[in-house]
Design an enzyme around this catalytic site. Structure first.
Site, PDB file in Angstrom:
ATOM      1  CG  ASP A  96      -1.133  -7.264  -9.130  1.00  0.00           C
ATOM      2  OD1 ASP A  96      -1.653  -6.450  -8.333  1.00  0.00           O
ATOM      3  OD2 ASP A  96       0.043  -7.187  -9.527  1.00  0.00           O
TER       4      ASP A  96
ATOM      5  N   PRO B 149       4.356   3.356 -14.177  1.00  0.00           N
ATOM      6  CG  PRO B 149       2.676   3.240 -12.553  1.00  0.00           C
ATOM      7  CD  PRO B 149       2.912   3.077 -14.037  1.00  0.00           C
TER       8      PRO B 149
ATOM      9  CG  HIS C 156       7.326  29.226   7.605  1.00  0.00           C
ATOM     10  ND1 HIS C 156       7.314  29.278   6.225  1.00  0.00           N
ATOM     11  CD2 HIS C 156       8.390  29.978   8.001  1.00  0.00           C
ATOM     12  CE1 HIS C 156       8.316  30.031   5.798  1.00  0.00           C
ATOM     13  NE2 HIS C 156       8.997  30.461   6.865  1.00  0.00           N
TER      14      HIS C 156
HETATM   15  C1  LIG Z   1       8.713  -3.899  -9.858  1.00  0.00           C
HETATM   16  C2  LIG Z   1       7.421  -3.714  -9.135  1.00  0.00           C
HETATM   17  C3  LIG Z   1       7.289  -2.686  -8.237  1.00  0.00           C
HETATM   18  C4  LIG Z   1       6.107  -2.504  -7.552  1.00  0.00           C
HETATM   19  N1  LIG Z   1       6.026  -1.492  -6.661  1.00  0.00           N
HETATM   20  C5  LIG Z   1       4.880  -1.284  -5.978  1.00  0.00           C
HETATM   21  C6  LIG Z   1       4.801  -0.248  -5.016  1.00  0.00           C
HETATM   22  O1  LIG Z   1       5.754   0.494  -4.793  1.00  0.00           O
HETATM   23  N2  LIG Z   1       3.634  -0.088  -4.351  1.00  0.00           N
HETATM   24  C7  LIG Z   1       2.540  -0.886  -4.593  1.00  0.00           C
HETATM   25  O2  LIG Z   1       1.485  -0.686  -3.971  1.00  0.00           O
HETATM   26  N3  LIG Z   1       2.600  -1.895  -5.494  1.00  0.00           N
HETATM   27  C8  LIG Z   1       3.745  -2.106  -6.183  1.00  0.00           C
HETATM   28  N4  LIG Z   1       3.819  -3.141  -7.078  1.00  0.00           N
HETATM   29  C9  LIG Z   1       2.619  -3.983  -7.284  1.00  0.00           C
HETATM   30  C10 LIG Z   1       2.463  -5.050  -6.180  1.00  0.00           C
HETATM   31  O3  LIG Z   1       3.670  -5.746  -6.045  1.00  0.00           O
HETATM   32  C11 LIG Z   1       1.333  -5.994  -6.563  1.00  0.00           C
HETATM   33  O4  LIG Z   1       0.142  -5.240  -6.673  1.00  0.00           O
HETATM   34  C12 LIG Z   1       1.116  -7.105  -5.521  1.00  0.00           C
HETATM   35  O5  LIG Z   1       2.305  -7.767  -5.256  1.00  0.00           O
HETATM   36  C13 LIG Z   1       0.061  -8.100  -6.063  1.00  0.00           C
HETATM   37  O6  LIG Z   1      -0.134  -9.139  -5.135  1.00  0.00           O
HETATM   38  P1  LIG Z   1      -0.987 -10.426  -5.519  1.00  0.00           P
HETATM   39  O7  LIG Z   1      -1.235 -11.156  -4.257  1.00  0.00           O
HETATM   40  O8  LIG Z   1      -2.139 -10.047  -6.339  1.00  0.00           O
HETATM   41  O9  LIG Z   1      -0.049 -11.302  -6.476  1.00  0.00           O
HETATM   42  P2  LIG Z   1       1.343 -12.058  -6.219  1.00  0.00           P
HETATM   43  O10 LIG Z   1       2.077 -11.528  -5.046  1.00  0.00           O
HETATM   44  O11 LIG Z   1       2.033 -12.039  -7.534  1.00  0.00           O
HETATM   45  O12 LIG Z   1       0.912 -13.546  -5.851  1.00  0.00           O
HETATM   46  C14 LIG Z   1       0.353 -14.436  -6.771  1.00  0.00           C
HETATM   47  C15 LIG Z   1       0.879 -15.846  -6.512  1.00  0.00           C
HETATM   48  O13 LIG Z   1       0.048 -16.788  -7.185  1.00  0.00           O
HETATM   49  C16 LIG Z   1       0.844 -17.795  -7.768  1.00  0.00           C
HETATM   50  N5  LIG Z   1       0.089 -18.465  -8.848  1.00  0.00           N
HETATM   51  C17 LIG Z   1      -0.176 -18.004 -10.097  1.00  0.00           C
HETATM   52  N6  LIG Z   1      -0.933 -18.905 -10.787  1.00  0.00           N
HETATM   53  C18 LIG Z   1      -1.133 -19.942  -9.959  1.00  0.00           C
HETATM   54  C19 LIG Z   1      -1.844 -21.171 -10.078  1.00  0.00           C
HETATM   55  N7  LIG Z   1      -2.528 -21.511 -11.170  1.00  0.00           N
HETATM   56  N8  LIG Z   1      -1.826 -22.033  -9.033  1.00  0.00           N
HETATM   57  C20 LIG Z   1      -1.173 -21.716  -7.886  1.00  0.00           C
HETATM   58  N9  LIG Z   1      -0.502 -20.554  -7.712  1.00  0.00           N
HETATM   59  C21 LIG Z   1      -0.484 -19.674  -8.723  1.00  0.00           C
HETATM   60  C22 LIG Z   1       2.039 -16.989  -8.265  1.00  0.00           C
HETATM   61  O14 LIG Z   1       3.142 -17.807  -8.558  1.00  0.00           O
HETATM   62  C23 LIG Z   1       2.277 -16.051  -7.067  1.00  0.00           C
HETATM   63  O15 LIG Z   1       3.096 -16.656  -6.087  1.00  0.00           O
HETATM   64  C24 LIG Z   1       5.007  -3.368  -7.771  1.00  0.00           C
HETATM   65  C25 LIG Z   1       5.128  -4.437  -8.668  1.00  0.00           C
HETATM   66  C26 LIG Z   1       6.318  -4.613  -9.342  1.00  0.00           C
HETATM   67  C27 LIG Z   1       6.445  -5.761 -10.294  1.00  0.00           C
END
Ligand SMILES: Cc1cc2nc3c(=O)[nH]c(=O)nc-3n(C[C@H](O)[C@H](O)[C@H](O)COP(=O)(O)OP(=O)(O)OC[C@H]3O[C@@H](n4cnc5c(N)ncnc54)[C@H](O)[C@@H]3O)c2cc1C
Length: 471
Positions: free
Chosen positions: A302, A179, A433
């Protein structure tokens, strides 16, 4: 250690913030800890900046249709890449500011630092140990880049660095056509860069239907060079980075690694939980509770690699937030799978992929948009839609598509799949339509003709009139 906290949320991305919303309603004895920048992957380097770039690219690309509309002067238009990227960053900053509001007034409940588990009821944050009754892990993922490729320095880009560039190219390679690779390679090509895209496999943007993959490959090749089916190798040569894949070679100025994402789990101390970990170091997570085994530890977003999409991360954070503070975890029904790739035409998968369906009990209804009336009026007549239905019951199982405005069709189809509607139920709905939805009706009629009981009112059994605007 002092009196234990009720929960510690590790990671302040979409999943962590969704958990926070539930946790805050129930207790003030919690911590949310985030390593690195706050503001979420989605807003900072993911969904939002990528869509801002795509909108600019597609707006510029429309000039190729102007002559056909009778509009002159399109050749005078230029893409000012630094300005395009500046707009992306300005919008990005605004979205990040919105996300930051969620943690703005948390005071001492909010900590910047790296969290590491010391066990199922204890977390270390940068050298300080905290006792807690539960833990919500929501640490997200990061781009996968082969170690050796880091030697190319700032010419090796990922989505973490792409949007920060003052300008790009002019020659760029995109490695990986899932994607993210499909969205970025097409957008950059449409902004005037010479893009060569590479993928080891034969599928694009998560599609599994071979007909749709072939159609999307042909469409993408109108914008860029696309090499499929061989691994890409990189080496330094005079004048740039050479990307070799099978017999193909191209020299570029920059490379974007879009080869998937790895969960941020390796420094987390998951081994202290005492549960089995798979080859990637991940424990088994119940997708209906987000719980790890029967521990008071929940893994959302994620980081668990189940469905790395924003709305799923938000749902999982919500579930984890509720269950972390409940005496017994509740099992939640999950939504129908829906993934959309903002290529042009849009690509989407609704429900299970057709490759995972039982071919013997599934019928496929298909419709091409090449001759679709409304798509032709807009010079957007490309792509195809496939719906999959159970032969015995006629129930809609899923869909894969690559059509103009497919994002909206995909939502409609997800609604139908989740409501367990049949092909005949859907054909009994009104279709205005002329609309792009009429292409969906064509595919449904195609499926209906293959089902045992064709309803007369569906018109599925009627032969075509031979008039494209009416058929
Ligand atoms: C380029 C791109 C385009 C995308 N487009 C889409 C889209 O169009 N539609 C869609 O549905 N999804 C899209 N996604 C996917 C979507 O962005 C992710 O599924 C979502 O942001 C995941 O959120 P999260 O909370 O799991 O992780 P994140 O938002 O990454 O948050 C995790 C946080 O945990 C912190 N962390 C990590 N390890 C530690 C630790 N040990 N201690 C403390 N903090 C820590 C990280 O620094 C981060 O701030 C896209 C992703 C990318 C990269």
């Amino acid at each position: 250690m002092a009196q234990p906290l009720d929960t510690i949320i590790i990671g302040a991305g979409t999943a962590g913030l969704a958990a926070l919303r539930e946790v805050r309603k129930r207790t003030d004895r919690y911590l949310i800890v985030n390593e690195g920048p706050w503001g979420t992957t989605c807003a900072r380097v993911g969904c939002m900046p990528s869509k801002a770039l795509i909108e600019a690219a597609n707006a510029f690309h429309r000039r190729h249709t102007f002559e056909a509309f009778g509009l002159r002067g399109a050749s005078a238009l230029t893409a000012d890449l630094p300005s395009v990227l500046q707009r992306v960053r300005a919008l990005r900053d605004d979205f990040v500011a919105g996300a930051l509001k969620a943690t703005h007034e948390l005071g001492n409940n909010k900590v910047s630092g790296r969290a590491t588990l010391l066990g199922p009821r204890s977390v270390d944050i940068d050298g300080t140990a905290y006792a807690t009754r539960s833990i919500i892990i929501a640490t997200g993922s990061r781009p996968r880049v082969p170690e050796a490729w880091l030697a190319f320095g700032d010419r090796m880009l990922t989505t973490d660095t792409l949007f920060e560039q003052p300008t790009l190219g002019p020659r760029i390679a995109v490695i990986g056509m899932g994607p993210i690779g499909v969205e970025l390679s097409q957008a950059l090509a449409r902004l005037g860069l010479q893009v060569a895209a590479f993928t080891t496999g034969h599928t694009l943007a998560g599609l599994s239907d071979p007909t749709l993959n072939a159609e999307l490959a042909a469409l993408l090749k109108q914008d860029m060079v696309l090499h499929m089916g061989a691994e890409a190798q990189l080496r330094e040569v005079p004048g740039g980075i050479e990307v070799a894949s099978g017999a193909n070679r191209v020299v570029v100025d920059q490379v974007i690694a879009a080869m998937g994402r790895v969960p941020n789990i390796e420094h987390l101390g998951l081994e202290t939980l005492g549960v089995p970990l798979d080859a990637r170091g991940l424990p088994t997570v119940d997708p209906q509770t987000q719980q790890i085994g029967n521990l008071p530890v929940f893994l959302a977003g994620d980081a668990n690699t189940h469905t790395p999409l924003l709305h799923e991360a938000a749902d999982e954070g919500h579930i984890a937030g509720l269950n972390a503070l409940a005496p017994n975890p509740t099992r939640f029904r999950r939504r129908t799978l829906l993934s959309i790739v903002f290529a042009d035409p849009n690509v989407a998968v609704v429900g299970p992929r057709v490759a995972d369906m039982d071919a013997h009990s599934t019928v496929t209804g298909t419709a091409s948009y090449t001759n679709q009336g409304r798509a032709r009026t807009a010079q957007r007549n490309h792509g195809r839609l496939c719906v999959y239905a159970d032969h015995a019951s006629g129930r809609l199982l899923g869909a894969e598509l690559c059509t103009p405005d497919g994002e909206h069709l995909a939502h409609l189809l997800a609604l139908a799949v989740q409501q367990q509607l049949t092909v005949h139920d859907l054909l009994g709905m009104p279709f205005y339509h002329p609309t792009l939805e009429e292409g969906l009706r064509t595919a449904l009629r195609d499926a209906a003709r293959q089902l045992p009981h064709t309803h007369a009112s569906d018109l599925a059994a009627c032969p075509a009139l031979g008039v494209p605007a009416l058929d």
